[in-house]
Design an enzyme around this catalytic site. Structure first.
Site, PDB file in Angstrom:
ATOM      1  N   GLU A 133       0.867  -1.174   0.000  1.00  0.00           N
ATOM      2  CA  GLU A 133       0.000   0.000   0.000  1.00  0.00           C
ATOM      3  C   GLU A 133       0.911   1.233   0.000  1.00  0.00           C
ATOM      4  O   GLU A 133       1.789   1.333   0.849  1.00  0.00           O
ATOM      5  CB  GLU A 133      -0.903   0.004   1.226  1.00  0.00           C
ATOM      6  CG  GLU A 133      -1.857   1.179   1.326  1.00  0.00           C
ATOM      7  CD  GLU A 133      -2.669   1.170   2.611  1.00  0.00           C
ATOM      8  OE1 GLU A 133      -3.830   1.600   2.589  1.00  0.00           O
ATOM      9  OE2 GLU A 133      -2.131   0.740   3.659  1.00  0.00           O
TER      10      GLU A 133
ATOM     11  N   GLU B 144      -8.107  10.678   2.430  1.00  0.00           N
ATOM     12  CA  GLU B 144      -8.284   9.808   3.597  1.00  0.00           C
ATOM     13  C   GLU B 144      -8.592  10.641   4.828  1.00  0.00           C
ATOM     14  O   GLU B 144      -8.003  11.702   5.048  1.00  0.00           O
ATOM     15  CB  GLU B 144      -7.048   8.958   3.851  1.00  0.00           C
ATOM     16  CG  GLU B 144      -7.210   8.030   5.046  1.00  0.00           C
ATOM     17  CD  GLU B 144      -6.072   7.044   5.213  1.00  0.00           C
ATOM     18  OE1 GLU B 144      -6.319   5.928   5.704  1.00  0.00           O
ATOM     19  OE2 GLU B 144      -4.921   7.402   4.857  1.00  0.00           O
TER      20      GLU B 144
END
Length: 223
Positions: A120, A209
């Site tokens: 990620e 995010e």
């Protein structure tokens, strides 16, 4: 003569109505709203929205402006939300973006995944993604990014609950309302030189995010 004219006018009106209806159908096909979790395509771009706790909504402009990469996300009281638009698969490409407005976020980044190995990654443009072991720094597109590596153990991933590495390049000094560029190959080559190996590209987005019970909103465009 009058009959021919009337028929001709009717045919023109029918054709005009058909064109209007076709246009409405096209607009309706592009208009999309995603609630909490979902992936798919809109206006030629891939989108992804992941939400844990609380709620979120992602919306797309029905007319596919700015080449189609525009999106808006609002969220409320989320444990974690990550969403945005981009490509699937991603690549070592130069990405342009413009964040028109944003509030309540933790970071806005070029965000993506690779597989084999499962990684990620974040290239942070707004906010912060500082986490894990400091590995050095890299200059790209006129900005200096600090690099971190962090092992995620039994955490959510694109392959379910898994253990995987996070690669994080943190700058965070971008501005709203203007165009910016990220040359992703500079970051990927930097990570490779540090022994932080990547696998096959999965999705890659301009991702927003937010976590920790926050609420907020973003409107952004990627290309």
């Amino acid at each position: 003569m009058h009959l021919i004219r009337i028929v001709s006018l009717r045919m023109q009106l029918a054709l005009l109505l058909a064109l209007i209806m076709a246009g409405c159908t096209t607009i309706a096909a592009h208009a999309q709203t995603v609630y909490n979790n979902g992936t798919g395509t809109n206006c030629g771009y891939y989108y992804s929205l992941y939400t844990s706790g609380g709620s979120s909504t992602m919306t797309f402009n029905s007319s596919c402006p700015y080449g189609g990469g525009n999106y808006a996300i609002s969220w409320s009281n989320v444990n974690d939300v990550v969403g945005g638009k981009g490509w699937n698969p991603g690549s070592a490409q130069t990405i342009g973006y413009n964040v028109g407005s944003a509030s309540g976020y933790n970071n806005i980044s070029i965000y993506g995944w690779t597989t084999n190995p499962l990684v990620e990654y974040y290239i942070c443009e707004f906010g912060s993604v500082v986490n894990g072991t400091y590995k050095g720094s890299v200059s790209s597109d006129g900005n200096n990014y600090n690099t971190y590596e962090h092992l995620q153990v039994n955490q959510p991933s694109i392959q379910g609950t898994a253990t995987f590495e996070q690669y994080l390049d943190n700058w965070g000094g971008s501005s709203t309302g203007s165009n910016h560029t990220v040359t992703t190959s500079n970051h990927f080559n930097h990570w490779k030189n540090l022994g932080m190996n990547m696998g096959a590209f999965n999705y890659q987005i301009l991702g927003t995010e937010s976590y920790g019970g926050r609420s907020g909103y973003v409107n952004a465009t990627v290309w």
